[in-house]
Design an enzyme around this catalytic site. Structure first.
Site, PDB file in Angstrom:
ATOM      1  N   ARG A 105       0.851  -1.286  -0.016  1.00  0.00           N
ATOM      2  CA  ARG A 105       0.071   0.015   0.076  1.00  0.00           C
ATOM      3  C   ARG A 105       0.883   1.280   0.042  1.00  0.00           C
ATOM      4  O   ARG A 105       1.732   1.489   0.801  1.00  0.00           O
ATOM      5  CB  ARG A 105      -0.829   0.066   1.172  1.00  0.00           C
ATOM      6  CG  ARG A 105      -1.733   1.427   1.306  1.00  0.00           C
ATOM      7  CD  ARG A 105      -2.310   1.587   2.689  1.00  0.00           C
ATOM      8  NE  ARG A 105      -3.155   2.683   2.613  1.00  0.00           N
ATOM      9  CZ  ARG A 105      -3.407   3.431   3.768  1.00  0.00           C
ATOM     10  NH1 ARG A 105      -2.789   3.096   4.963  1.00  0.00           N
ATOM     11  NH2 ARG A 105      -3.947   4.662   3.834  1.00  0.00           N
ATOM     12  N   HIS A 194      -7.171   6.984   0.820  1.00  0.00           N
ATOM     13  CA  HIS A 194      -7.855   5.824   0.894  1.00  0.00           C
ATOM     14  C   HIS A 194      -8.789   5.027  -0.151  1.00  0.00           C
ATOM     15  O   HIS A 194      -9.726   4.799   0.048  1.00  0.00           O
ATOM     16  CB  HIS A 194      -9.115   6.160   2.179  1.00  0.00           C
ATOM     17  CG  HIS A 194      -8.372   6.518   3.364  1.00  0.00           C
ATOM     18  ND1 HIS A 194      -8.658   7.839   4.271  1.00  0.00           N
ATOM     19  CD2 HIS A 194      -7.590   6.132   4.305  1.00  0.00           C
ATOM     20  CE1 HIS A 194      -8.190   7.909   5.264  1.00  0.00           C
ATOM     21  NE2 HIS A 194      -7.288   6.849   5.290  1.00  0.00           N
ATOM     22  N   HIS A 220     -14.632   6.793   5.492  1.00  0.00           N
ATOM     23  CA  HIS A 220     -13.762   5.701   6.028  1.00  0.00           C
ATOM     24  C   HIS A 220     -13.256   6.687   7.253  1.00  0.00           C
ATOM     25  O   HIS A 220     -12.451   7.543   7.170  1.00  0.00           O
ATOM     26  CB  HIS A 220     -12.400   5.513   4.758  1.00  0.00           C
ATOM     27  CG  HIS A 220     -11.310   4.969   5.491  1.00  0.00           C
ATOM     28  ND1 HIS A 220     -11.011   3.851   5.025  1.00  0.00           N
ATOM     29  CD2 HIS A 220     -10.359   5.236   6.217  1.00  0.00           C
ATOM     30  CE1 HIS A 220      -9.994   3.254   5.498  1.00  0.00           C
ATOM     31  NE2 HIS A 220      -9.518   4.222   6.315  1.00  0.00           N
ATOM     32  N   ASN A 223      -7.697   5.708  11.513  1.00  0.00           N
ATOM     33  CA  ASN A 223      -6.762   6.835  12.281  1.00  0.00           C
ATOM     34  C   ASN A 223      -6.865   8.116  11.446  1.00  0.00           C
ATOM     35  O   ASN A 223      -7.070   9.172  11.833  1.00  0.00           O
ATOM     36  CB  ASN A 223      -5.226   6.291  12.456  1.00  0.00           C
ATOM     37  CG  ASN A 223      -5.103   5.517  13.709  1.00  0.00           C
ATOM     38  OD1 ASN A 223      -5.661   5.980  14.651  1.00  0.00           O
ATOM     39  ND2 ASN A 223      -4.383   4.523  13.514  1.00  0.00           N
ATOM     40  N   ARG A 253      -4.696  14.308  13.243  1.00  0.00           N
ATOM     41  CA  ARG A 253      -4.557  15.401  12.230  1.00  0.00           C
ATOM     42  C   ARG A 253      -5.921  16.356  12.417  1.00  0.00           C
ATOM     43  O   ARG A 253      -7.078  15.591  12.600  1.00  0.00           O
ATOM     44  CB  ARG A 253      -4.722  14.697  10.862  1.00  0.00           C
ATOM     45  CG  ARG A 253      -3.329  14.107  10.634  1.00  0.00           C
ATOM     46  CD  ARG A 253      -3.457  13.157   9.297  1.00  0.00           C
ATOM     47  NE  ARG A 253      -3.328  11.517   9.645  1.00  0.00           N
ATOM     48  CZ  ARG A 253      -3.386  10.850   8.744  1.00  0.00           C
ATOM     49  NH1 ARG A 253      -3.833  11.199   7.648  1.00  0.00           N
ATOM     50  NH2 ARG A 253      -3.276   9.832   9.075  1.00  0.00           N
ATOM     51  N   ARG A 296     -11.940   4.469  21.411  1.00  0.00           N
ATOM     52  CA  ARG A 296     -12.161   3.576  22.646  1.00  0.00           C
ATOM     53  C   ARG A 296     -11.999   4.533  23.890  1.00  0.00           C
ATOM     54  O   ARG A 296     -12.576   4.648  24.638  1.00  0.00           O
ATOM     55  CB  ARG A 296     -11.698   2.303  22.708  1.00  0.00           C
ATOM     56  CG  ARG A 296     -12.192   1.392  21.548  1.00  0.00           C
ATOM     57  CD  ARG A 296     -11.299   0.169  21.238  1.00  0.00           C
ATOM     58  NE  ARG A 296     -10.146   0.560  20.586  1.00  0.00           N
ATOM     59  CZ  ARG A 296      -9.334  -0.146  19.904  1.00  0.00           C
ATOM     60  NH1 ARG A 296      -9.698  -1.525  19.760  1.00  0.00           N
ATOM     61  NH2 ARG A 296      -8.176   0.492  19.014  1.00  0.00           N
ATOM     62  N   GLY A 342     -11.955   1.302  11.222  1.00  0.00           N
ATOM     63  CA  GLY A 342     -11.844   1.016  12.691  1.00  0.00           C
ATOM     64  C   GLY A 342     -12.870   1.844  13.285  1.00  0.00           C
ATOM     65  O   GLY A 342     -13.838   1.174  14.120  1.00  0.00           O
ATOM     66  N   ASN A 346     -17.055   0.216  14.076  1.00  0.00           N
ATOM     67  CA  ASN A 346     -17.195  -0.301  15.526  1.00  0.00           C
ATOM     68  C   ASN A 346     -17.691   0.806  16.395  1.00  0.00           C
ATOM     69  O   ASN A 346     -18.387   0.404  17.452  1.00  0.00           O
ATOM     70  CB  ASN A 346     -15.898  -0.230  16.138  1.00  0.00           C
ATOM     71  CG  ASN A 346     -15.337  -1.752  15.463  1.00  0.00           C
ATOM     72  OD1 ASN A 346     -15.677  -2.736  15.359  1.00  0.00           O
ATOM     73  ND2 ASN A 346     -14.020  -1.568  15.053  1.00  0.00           N
TER      74      ASN A 346
END
Ligand SMILES: Nc1ncnc2c1ncn2[C@@H]1O[C@H](COP(=O)(O)OP(=O)(O)O)[C@@H](O)[C@H]1O
Ligand SMILES: CC(=O)OP(=O)(O)O
Ligand SMILES: [Mg+2]
Length: 409
Positions: A105, A194, A220, A223, A253, A296, A342, A346
């Site tokens: 990537r 992305h 998306h 992070n 960021r 989280r 992520g 979630n």
């Protein structure tokens, strides 16, 4: 290119996603798309490094967790991964020569790399020119390539660029209103990132809805965070720009910020430009607002009554909501909103806040469905919502493996 590859019916493609302090990887048997193993090397060059390695055997998942004393650099990290691939009871290859292709990537392709590219010495030299465009990402990918070349000496190395999917942006979306020569002489324009993820999840959504000619907003949230307006499979606008810093609020960021702030930091507060870059790339976003970058931890802080954390959450979701409005206008209609990565996969609260009070646009979330979890595509819109809201798990590594496979065929 290795000619033998095209005649073999099954090849091993190892996909490497190198971050500044982490490496994500997956090994696929292609074209079957079976993941053989996957893993995550974290905290490279920091204290308490760790490796989580998963092997998929007859429908079962076996996990190895390692906490090496130290992992000073990417080379040490990939060497450990190579050992896990080739040694012990859960070995999946006999030696590094079993890997025929390594797919990397690469976040920024600049003007030079608009499509998946076989990496040779010349390409590597050209890649060095892109370091300044994505300082958190491209130097790490380059390191990943150098290390993979040393370990997987027989493999064809291939680069898959985050920017490639956004090549379809029209000039009115990618040009900045600065004098033309900055575009013509220096390629200063929006590129978008992305792309591998936006491509993968919008294709998954189109297949799920049975609708190839569709209007999607892809969100998306990892992070790094970005949104894309995707019409009939083509990206027509996206929130990241010249580098992966503009648009949404991210882990560390800032996202969109008035450039006047930068002039003020330099002229009034005496910052040099590296300090400004460090501030906006590494110390801002959710980290700057709350002291934590992981959603989280921020959710936990809200539950403890932390008002800064609550405000940061509001800012994060409000920015997404504004882009939903903008991209509905850009698309002149909307079939589905897709949440991925992520946080997007979630964090039910972020999805709820981002979609709140958008019923005017035909967007209505079902609160109960939003709280359910699934490894598959999850439809979380209310029955009477004109626009579908979907959670689609991304798989950048599989998309990269598919593009690499197509390349060596
Ligand atoms: N259960 C969860 N709830 C909320 N956020 C989560 C959860 N699991 C992971 N995340 C968030 O996902 C982010 C990482 O997403 P990921 O897509 O892996 O990012 P990247 O590829 O950029 O490293 C972390 O910042 C973390 O906060
Ligand atoms: C482009 C980008 O921001 O990537 P990541 O989310 O992996 O940091
Ligand atoms: Mg990511």
């Amino acid at each position: 290119m290795n000619h033998e590859l095209s005649t073999m019916n099954q090849i091993n493609i190892f996909v490497v996603n190198s971050g500044s302090s982490s490496i994500k990887y997956q090994l696929f048997k292609m074209p079957a798309q079976n993941p053989v193993c996957s893993g995550l090397v974290e905290r490279i060059g920091l204290d308490n490094p760790s490796i989580t390695h998963k092997v998929y055997l007859n429908g079962e998942e076996k996990v190895i967790k390692l906490n090496p004393e130290e992992l000073p650099d990417h080379e040490a990290g990939l060497k450990e991964v190579n050992r896990l691939l080739a040694e012990g009871e859960l070995a999946v290859i006999q030696n590094p020569a079993d890997i025929q292709v390594v797919g990397h990537r690469i976040v920024h392709g600049g003007e030079r790399f608009t499509t998946t590219t076989v990496i040779d010495g010349k390409v590597k030299e050209e890649l060095k020119q892109t370091f300044q465009l994505a300082p958190l990402h491209n130097p790490a990918s380059y390191l990943g390539i150098e290390v993979a070349e040393k370990i997987f000496t027989n493999a064809t190395q291939i680069g898959v660029f985050d920017t490639a999917f956004h090549q379809t942006l029209p000039p009115k979306a990618f040009r900045f209103a600065i004098p033309n020569q900055y575009y013509t002489d220096f390629n200063i324009r929006s590129y978008g990132f992305h792309g591998t993820s936006h491509k993968y999840v919008t294709e998954q959504a189109a297949a799920y809805l049975g609708k190839a000619d569709s209007k999607f907003i892809s969100i998306h949230l990892g992070n790094g965070c970005s949104m894309a307006a995707v019409s009939n499979g083509q990206s027509i606008d996206t929130s990241m720009g010249f580098g992966p810093l503009s648009g949404l609020i991210m882990g560390t960021r800032s996202g969109d910020i008035d450039p006047t702030v930068i002039f003020y930091l330099v002229n009034q507060l005496g910052y040099d430009i590296n300090q400004v870059s460090n501030l906006l790339n590494k110390q801002s976003g959710m980290l700057g607002l709350t002291g934590q970058s992981d959603m989280r931890d921020i959710t936990a802080a809200i539950e403890q009554g932390d008002e800064n954390a609550r405000l940061a959450y509001d800012l994060y979701a409000y920015r997404i909501k504004k882009y939903i409005g903008a991209y509905t206008a850009v698309l002149n209609g909307l079939d589905a909103i897709i949440f991925t990565a992520g946080v997007g996969e979630n964090d039910a609260r972020v999805r709820e806040l981002a979609c709140a009070e958008l019923d005017y646009l035909g967007i209505r979330l079902d609160e109960a469905k939003n709280k359910t979890r699934s490894k598959e595509i999850n439809e979380i819109s209310a029955a009477d919502s004109r626009v579908k809201i979907l959670v689609v798990p991304t798989n950048e590594e599989l998309e990269i493996a598919q593009q690499c496979y197509a390349m060596v065929q």
